[in-house]
Design an enzyme around this catalytic site. Structure first.
Site, mmCIF file in Angstrom:
data_model
loop_
_atom_site.group_PDB
_atom_site.id
_atom_site.type_symbol
_atom_site.label_atom_id
_atom_site.label_comp_id
_atom_site.label_asym_id
_atom_site.label_seq_id
_atom_site.Cartn_x
_atom_site.Cartn_y
_atom_site.Cartn_z
ATOM 1 N N SER A 45 0.832 -1.194 0.000
ATOM 2 C CA SER A 45 0.000 0.000 0.000
ATOM 3 C C SER A 45 0.875 1.256 0.000
ATOM 4 C CB SER A 45 -0.966 -0.049 1.192
ATOM 5 O OG SER A 45 -1.963 0.942 1.084
ATOM 6 N N ASP A 178 -6.161 -3.228 -2.454
ATOM 7 C CA ASP A 178 -5.015 -2.952 -1.598
ATOM 8 C C ASP A 178 -4.392 -4.237 -1.041
ATOM 9 O OD1 ASP A 178 -3.444 -2.138 0.729
ATOM 10 O OD2 ASP A 178 -4.433 -0.201 0.533
#
Length: 438
Positions: A45, A178
């Site tokens: 991320s 993500d």
């Protein structure tokens, strides 16, 4: 095989400002580039964004500047913006991808994952396949899929946090979420890559793991016995923190307690994933912790540069297949003494010979050029009885050296049921065959 150093960077949204500040201040205090002293960088991320920036040659101060200057654009957190985004968050994703994607393009440009000067591993989640995804540089001969993928797409894929951003649709039709949903602290993945892909012994590995701040978590009585409304956001916080704690504990077992952690313990609620009003606080906190650990990090990880990373496949020396922005493994007829199969399109009743194919497109030998930009339906009949139907777009026309016929490059845009898997299996099978030069 000798010493191997890993830099592991956690996810955490705008709290990545802390991570970027730690890295930037370590570089400033030591006068050394971290990317030159680590053999592998793995980031999830926001940590993936930092990892990509480091690998692609950005100075850590540039990355920190990116968070400070562009963070408020990506996560508007003041005045009416905060109220409107809070209301929106109850029903759909909280923020648009446009600001993040634009900011990433400004700093990463048109660079690809394969241009990294260090081995990179970036986790995400593949929505189409329903499985975890690891984007990797070409640090092993069999890693032939990701290294020419645009760095911006990798960054968008790993940072598409559910409820905050929509799933990211890559140019090849794949959709990603993500990487933090399964590997918010990717330290164990870095260790597994080093041991089982690169062949290093756990006793030869040193790991520096940098977090995005943490806060003590306890389970309130009402949440412990309650339902969804009682848990609310606390459930996500608990799952994330438990995941990080578990990964760090496992890493210490694997390495024999040679994993060093840099993080800041803060009061609960002080920092959130999207509160850009706290950027300066995060920046200062990162600077403080960098000064606290600099001597240890310098002597342990930055004493000598890492061996130069030489990728197994060099994206800069190869033509991108089929003009596609996100190419995958491909096989070409010129490498073998046989055809790859035939294709029939709605443009003609004739069969076109397939002379090059990848998981994202193909090159057909034709009697005449088809207009660039044309949309076509294609039935593929590949060798060894692989059959698939796809929709595609003509992306280029060329006259290569194999004769008078024109070569038409087709980018696959849609796959019928099972077609993507069929083509992937065929490409993998072709790559496994011994190469015979024509």
């Amino acid at each position: 095989m000798g010493r191997f150093r890993i830099l592991s960077l956690d996810g955490g949204g705008i709290r990545g400002t802390f991570t970027a500040s730690v890295v930037a201040n370590l570089e400033q205090l030591t006068g050394k580039r971290l990317v030159d002293h680590f053999d592998l960088i793995i980031g999830t991320s926001t940590g993936g964004v930092i990892a990509l920036g480091l690998g692609l040659g950005l100075e850590a101060q540039e990355i920190l500047k990116f968070y400070v200057e562009r963070g408020p654009d990506v996560f508007p957190s003041t005045g009416a913006h905060r109220v409107l985004h809070g209301i929106r968050h109850a029903f759909r994703h909280k923020y648009s991808q446009r600001a993040l994607q634009g900011a990433l393009k400004d700093v990463l440009g048109e660079k690809t994952l394969g241009e990294s000067r260090c081995r990179l591993v970036i986790p995400a989640y593949d929505c189409n396949a329903g499985r975890v995804q690891l984007f990797k540089t070409a640090h092993h001969a069999r890693l032939v899929r990701d290294y020419r993928m645009p760095a911006v797409e990798v960054a968008m894929a790993t940072s598409a946090a559910p409820t905050y951003f929509p799933a990211f649709a890559a140019t090849d039709g794949q959709t990603f979420l993500d990487g933090g949903i399964w590997a918010n602290c990717p330290i164990v993945l870095g260790l597994l890559e080093s041991v089982f892909v690169l062949g290093y012994s756990p006793t030869d590995i040193d790991v520096l793991s940098i977090g995005t701040t943490e806060a003590p978590f306890d389970v309130p009585k009402d949440a412990g016995v309650g339902g969804f409304l009682a848990w609310n956001r606390r459930l996500v916080t608990l799952l994330m923190q438990a995941q990080i704690d578990g990964a760090l504990a496992q890493a210490q077992i694997i390495t024999g307690k040679r994993a060093q952690r840099v993080d800041a313990s803060t009061r609960p609620g002080r920092f959130t994933m999207d509160d850009a009003t706290k950027i300066e606080e995060l920046r200062g906190l990162g600077a403080f912790h960098a000064k606290r650990v600099v001597d240890d990090v310098d002597s342990r990880f930055l004493d000598v540069p890492a061996k130069k990373f030489v990728p197994c496949h060099d994206a800069s020396s190869e033509a991108a297949p089929l003009g596609h922005a996100s190419p995958r493994a491909h096989v070409a007829r010129r490498r073998r003494r046989r055809s790859l199969g035939t294709a029939r399109t709605n443009f003609s009743r004739s069969d076109y010979r397939i002379v090059d194919i990848s998981t994202t497109g193909a090159l057909f030998e034709t009697d005449g050029a088809l207009p660039v930009g044309s949309l076509i339906d294609v039935d593929l009949v590949l060798d060894d009885n692989f059959v698939a139907s796809v929709k595609g777009r003509i992306v280029r026309v060329q006259h290569p050296a194999w004769g008078r016929a024109a070569g038409v490059g087709v980018q696959f845009t849609e796959f019928s049921r099972g077609a993507r898997t069929t083509i992937e299996r065929y490409v993998e099978a072709e790559l496994a065959r011994p190469t015979v030069l024509a």
